[in-house]
Design an enzyme around this catalytic site. Structure first.
Site, PDB file in Angstrom:
ATOM      1  N   PHE A  58       9.971   3.322  14.656  1.00 49.58           N
ATOM      2  CA  PHE A  58      10.089   4.777  14.828  1.00 49.58           C
ATOM      3  C   PHE A  58       9.854   5.193  16.274  1.00 49.58           C
ATOM      4  O   PHE A  58      10.402   6.198  16.740  1.00 49.58           O
ATOM      5  CB  PHE A  58       9.065   5.461  13.906  1.00 49.58           C
ATOM      6  CG  PHE A  58       9.377   6.885  13.598  1.00 49.58           C
ATOM      7  CD1 PHE A  58      10.406   7.222  12.723  1.00 49.58           C
ATOM      8  CD2 PHE A  58       8.644   7.921  14.168  1.00 49.58           C
ATOM      9  CE1 PHE A  58      10.704   8.538  12.436  1.00 49.58           C
ATOM     10  CE2 PHE A  58       8.929   9.246  13.892  1.00 49.58           C
ATOM     11  CZ  PHE A  58       9.962   9.552  13.019  1.00 49.58           C
ATOM     12  N   GLU A  59       9.034   4.447  16.992  1.00 44.15           N
ATOM     13  CA  GLU A  59       8.691   4.784  18.386  1.00 44.15           C
ATOM     14  C   GLU A  59       9.672   4.188  19.394  1.00 44.15           C
ATOM     15  O   GLU A  59       9.587   4.483  20.597  1.00 44.15           O
ATOM     16  CB  GLU A  59       7.274   4.297  18.717  1.00 44.15           C
ATOM     17  CG  GLU A  59       6.157   5.138  18.113  1.00 44.15           C
ATOM     18  CD  GLU A  59       5.971   4.969  16.619  1.00 44.15           C
ATOM     19  OE1 GLU A  59       6.196   3.835  16.131  1.00 44.15           O
ATOM     20  OE2 GLU A  59       5.646   5.953  15.934  1.00 44.15           O
ATOM     21  N   ALA A  81      11.801  -4.638  13.475  1.00 45.55           N
ATOM     22  CA  ALA A  81      12.045  -5.191  12.135  1.00 45.55           C
ATOM     23  C   ALA A  81      11.505  -4.222  11.097  1.00 45.55           C
ATOM     24  O   ALA A  81      10.297  -3.952  11.058  1.00 45.55           O
ATOM     25  CB  ALA A  81      11.367  -6.549  11.986  1.00 45.55           C
ATOM     26  N   HIS A  89       9.203   4.751   3.097  1.00 41.79           N
ATOM     27  CA  HIS A  89      10.035   5.600   3.956  1.00 41.79           C
ATOM     28  C   HIS A  89      10.982   4.745   4.812  1.00 41.79           C
ATOM     29  O   HIS A  89      11.325   5.073   5.930  1.00 41.79           O
ATOM     30  CB  HIS A  89       9.202   6.572   4.781  1.00 41.79           C
ATOM     31  CG  HIS A  89       8.240   5.951   5.746  1.00 41.79           C
ATOM     32  ND1 HIS A  89       7.413   4.915   5.440  1.00 41.79           N
ATOM     33  CD2 HIS A  89       7.977   6.240   7.044  1.00 41.79           C
ATOM     34  CE1 HIS A  89       6.682   4.590   6.490  1.00 41.79           C
ATOM     35  NE2 HIS A  89       7.015   5.375   7.486  1.00 41.79           N
ATOM     36  N   ARG A 128      17.425 -13.269   9.747  1.00 38.76           N
ATOM     37  CA  ARG A 128      18.097 -12.512  10.820  1.00 38.76           C
ATOM     38  C   ARG A 128      17.364 -12.606  12.155  1.00 38.76           C
ATOM     39  O   ARG A 128      17.826 -12.079  13.157  1.00 38.76           O
ATOM     40  CB  ARG A 128      18.245 -11.045  10.390  1.00 38.76           C
ATOM     41  CG  ARG A 128      19.164 -10.918   9.207  1.00 38.76           C
ATOM     42  CD  ARG A 128      19.231  -9.525   8.654  1.00 38.76           C
ATOM     43  NE  ARG A 128      19.966  -9.549   7.386  1.00 38.76           N
ATOM     44  CZ  ARG A 128      20.099  -8.511   6.580  1.00 38.76           C
ATOM     45  NH1 ARG A 128      19.573  -7.354   6.903  1.00 38.76           N
ATOM     46  NH2 ARG A 128      20.776  -8.615   5.455  1.00 38.76           N
TER      47      ARG A 128
END
Ligand code: INI
Length: 158
Positions: A58-59, A81, A89, A128
């Site tokens: 988010f940052e 990740a 959320h 991944r």
């Protein structure tokens, strides 16, 4: 007559910033290694690569935007990740990270590439991150290198 250009994939003389989320660092550190190896193997110097850590995906966008705005880097690489099982959320974090990274790039005209893994579970995330096949950090670094060359071609061709 049309004109097409095959851009080189050279990172020589270019400066890169990597923004990595600390959340799920056992995954993101593999992405950082993949990105750094890709940049240096394409000619970037280690002293021209800055690695910044942020709390989570988010940052990532704000740090990317500030670095892109600084004018000190030819490209910024966003690594993170987000694992669905870990968060209710999940969609919010993924969508805002992707939207914010794109906005940082378009607002600054600096390539900001997206190496944020979005996975349903830890196994998928590990795959991944290059532990089995592919590495999203490598992919994002390749895209950053290519975009620096694409922008150079566009500027020269004007
Ligand atoms: N951040 C991640 O990078 N990955 C995750 O899987 C994750 N989960 O599961 O919640 C996550 N959350 C933290 C988020 O990015 C912010 O740091 C936090 O909400 C504070 O703003």
């Amino acid at each position: 007559m049309t004109r097409s250009v095959d851009v080189q994939l050279s990172a020589e003389g270019r400066r890169f910033a990597i923004v990595a989320g600390r959340f799920n660092s056992f995954i993101t550190e593999h992405l950082v290694k993949g990105a750094v190896n890709t940049l240096t193997s394409h000619g970037a110097s280690e002293k021209d690569i800055l690695i910044i850590h942020v709390p989570g995906a988010f940052e990532i966008p704000l740090a990317c935007k500030k670095l892109a705005q600084s004018g000190a880097y030819h490209a910024v690489i966003a690594l993170g990740a987000v694992i669905r099982g870990d968060t209710y959320h999940y969609e919010l974090v993924c969508n805002e990270a992707a939207r914010g990274v794109m906005q940082a790039s378009l607002d600054t005209s600096i390539p900001v590439t997206f190496g944020v893994i979005t996975a349903d579970n830890i196994e998928q995330a590990i795959e991944r991150a290059g532990c089995k096949a592919g590495n999203k950090g490598t992919e994002a670094a390749m895209a950053a290198i290519e975009m620096t060359n694409v922008l150079k071609e566009i500027e020269v061709g004007r």
